[in-house]
Design a protein around this motif. Structure first.
Motif, short mmCIF file in Angstrom:
data_model
loop_
_atom_site.label_atom_id
_atom_site.label_comp_id
_atom_site.label_asym_id
_atom_site.label_seq_id
_atom_site.Cartn_x
_atom_site.Cartn_y
_atom_site.Cartn_z
N ASP A 272 -6.65 -4.85 -2.21
CA ASP A 272 -7.35 -4.17 -1.13
C ASP A 272 -6.83 -4.64 0.22
O ASP A 272 -6.46 -5.81 0.39
CB ASP A 272 -8.86 -4.43 -1.19
CG ASP A 272 -9.51 -3.83 -2.42
OD1 ASP A 272 -8.85 -3.04 -3.11
OD2 ASP A 272 -10.69 -4.16 -2.68
N THR A 279 -11.88 0.31 3.89
CA THR A 279 -11.23 -0.54 2.88
C THR A 279 -10.35 0.35 2.02
O THR A 279 -10.82 1.35 1.46
CB THR A 279 -12.27 -1.25 2.00
OG1 THR A 279 -13.08 -2.10 2.81
CG2 THR A 279 -11.58 -2.09 0.93
N THR A 280 -9.09 0.01 1.93
CA THR A 280 -8.12 0.79 1.15
C THR A 280 -7.69 0.01 -0.07
O THR A 280 -7.30 -1.16 0.04
CB THR A 280 -6.88 1.13 1.99
OG1 THR A 280 -7.28 1.84 3.17
CG2 THR A 280 -5.90 1.98 1.20
N ARG A 281 -7.79 0.63 -1.22
CA ARG A 281 -7.36 -0.01 -2.48
C ARG A 281 -6.08 0.66 -2.96
O ARG A 281 -5.99 1.88 -3.05
CB ARG A 281 -8.45 0.09 -3.54
CG ARG A 281 -8.02 -0.41 -4.93
CD ARG A 281 -9.22 -0.66 -5.81
NE ARG A 281 -10.02 -1.76 -5.27
CZ ARG A 281 -11.26 -2.03 -5.65
NH1 ARG A 281 -11.85 -1.26 -6.54
NH2 ARG A 281 -11.92 -3.05 -5.13
N TYR A 299 -10.57 4.74 -1.33
CA TYR A 299 -11.10 4.24 -0.07
C TYR A 299 -12.59 3.95 -0.19
O TYR A 299 -13.31 4.58 -0.97
CB TYR A 299 -10.87 5.26 1.05
CG TYR A 299 -9.42 5.63 1.22
CD1 TYR A 299 -8.57 4.86 2.00
CD2 TYR A 299 -8.91 6.76 0.58
CE1 TYR A 299 -7.24 5.20 2.15
CE2 TYR A 299 -7.56 7.11 0.72
CZ TYR A 299 -6.74 6.33 1.51
OH TYR A 299 -5.42 6.67 1.65
N ALA A 305 -16.24 -2.03 -1.29
CA ALA A 305 -15.03 -1.83 -2.07
C ALA A 305 -14.99 -0.41 -2.62
O ALA A 305 -16.03 0.17 -2.95
CB ALA A 305 -15.00 -2.83 -3.23
N THR A 309 -11.35 1.23 -9.99
CA THR A 309 -10.83 -0.07 -10.38
C THR A 309 -10.17 0.06 -11.74
O THR A 309 -10.72 0.69 -12.65
CB THR A 309 -11.95 -1.13 -10.47
OG1 THR A 309 -12.99 -0.67 -11.34
CG2 THR A 309 -12.53 -1.43 -9.11
#
Length: 451
Positions: A272, A279-281, A299, A305, A309
């Motif tokens: 991240d 928040t960018t993953r 995002y 978060a 995932t």
């Protein structure tokens, strides 16, 4: 789906944690002590009750087989996903001591599981109807696109004047001007509906206070921003693939219109980045059959978060669709046909010289690209006078590690994994150096996360 019987490693579970604090707190809950009524279902679910500070235990359930990655539900007040209780439950399930036995879910868990899967199916069905309704008035959509293009053109023209004023007055003046003027310019780019330009302008504003050598970095970024402005203003004369890249860099949203590609996708890395707004993953995938590398972006609002995932080191039997743009690795995750499973697959590696050449070749398609995904084969982390580098074990070449990599604790995991011997390392290679994200020791298939 009986894949829930395939145990993940503790590293794969902890890689899902939204931050270091959650990782530490979840690790403490990975033992049987605070848990009761735990169980796992054949359809890919895990549940349990965790004793907390209140009179009632927290009800925690995880859907491991969800098509977009693990999904979580917990009655605790935490706003983090997954929370420490979900991480602890998954760690308990990942153990080999039989602490989480197969069984039927209790009513509270079954209600959430069935409700979530029904909502997922409804959303998939609604997606098709939304697409059909969205194209009902193409003329209105065309007019909206034209109006936005006009606003972006006005913003790009104004930004060109701002850059010209900066260079005419000299770069030294940028340090006295301060950040406020850049923030004002960025806000005008937001008004022009060009968020990509706004983000780059904000980066410019931070450079004068970034330490020694900032004038060189400022000039480099000004040149790239000028190039992007000019590419937008002259977009009609660009090849379509490069024009699509320019639209993406400007901030115009595209959809993943490439044909779905089904493959066994190895989850290479997940990490991240965050700012005050978002928040960018980033999740990197490698297709074992297609030999393609794909990037998934998701995002979350500031402080939260993103929901997507995926466990590093496992593989997905899934489809992905590519976004338009020359040299763009970004893709969208489509249908997932089975839960993530372990697999003895690693991406093929290249030398450090080949890695640098590959980055240079990719810049022809996307001059604004900071880095490209690269797997290095047989490299050894070695210290230098001012940092660390990955030295090729078979040649006299090396790639320096970025300042980001040197600041991460994962660097020491990489050094410990190597112990002076060659390792395979996946990461991002760019003009600032190499950022390692995942590594494998020679002769093993276990991925070690470094981010």
């Amino acid at each position: 789906m009986t894949q829930v019987g395939v145990r993940w490693s503790a590293d794969q579970v902890l890689a899902l944690a939204p931050d270091a604090a959650s990782r530490k707190a979840g690790s403490k809950l990975g033992a049987a002590g605070p848990w009761s009524e735990t169980g796992s279902g054949e359809e890919g679910t895990v549940w349990g009750l965790c004793k907390g500070s209140g009179s009632k235990p927290y009800q925690t359930v995880v859907d491991i087989a969800d098509a977009s990655g693990p999904a979580y539900k917990c009655s605790c007040p935490s706003r983090k996903f997954p929370c420490k209780h979900a991480l602890g439950l998954l760690l308990l399930w990942a153990g080999e001591d039989g602490a989480v036995a197969p069984g039927a879910p209790p009513d509270w868990a079954e209600e959430w599981i069935e409700g979530r899967r029904k909502r997922t199916e409804d959303k998939r069905t609604a997606g098709g109807s939304d697409s059909a309704s969205g194209s009902a008035d193409p003329e209105a959509a065309r007019r909206r696109a034209e109006r936005r293009a006009e606003r972006i053109t006005a913003g790009a023209t104004e930004l060109e004047q701002r850059l010209a004023d900066l260079l005419r007055g000299g770069l030294a003046g940028a340090e006295q001007t301060g950040y406020a003027l850049w923030e004002e310019t960025a806000a005008r780019m937001v008004d022009a509906q060009a968020p990509g330009l706004a983000a780059r302008v904000r980066e410019l504003g931070a450079i004068p206070s970034s330490g020694p050598g900032w004038p060189v970095r400022l000039l480099e970024e000004c040149a790239l921003l000028h190039l992007l402005d000019q590419a937008w203003l002259r977009r009609e004369g660009l090849p379509e693939s490069l024009a699509a890249t320019v639209r993406s860099r400007i901030g115009l949203s595209n959809s993943a219109d490439g044909p779905p590609l089904r493959d066994r996708w190895l989850v290479l890395a997940q990490y991240d980045t965050a700012d005050a707004r978002l928040t960018t993953r980033r999740i990197w995938l490698y297709g074992a059959d297609s030999d393609r590398t794909a990037l998934l972006l998701s995002y979350g609002a500031a402080g939260r978060a993103p929901e997507l995932t995926l466990p590093v080191g496992l593989t997905l039997d899934a489809e992905v669709a590519a976004y338009p743009g020359a040299g763009q690795p970004r893709a969208a995750l489509g249908e997932q046909f089975a839960p993530p499973t372990p697999a003895a697959v690693r991406p093929p590696g290249v030398t450090t010289t080949q890695a640098a050449a590959r980055y240079g070749e990719t810049l022809r398609d996307d001059p604004w690209l900071d880095s490209v995904p690269i797997t290095l084969d047989r490299v050894v982390p070695t210290p230098t006078s001012d940092g660390w580098q990955l030295a090729d074990a078979d040649t006299d070449t090396a790639l320096p590690l970025t300042s980001t990599a040197r600041a991460r604790p994962g660097l020491w995991r990489l050094i410990a994994l190597s112990g002076g011997t060659p390792v395979k390392v996946f990461g991002e290679c760019g003009h600032r150096g190499f950022t390692p994200l995942t590594a494998w020791a020679e002769g093993t298939e276990k991925a070690v996360t470094l981010c």
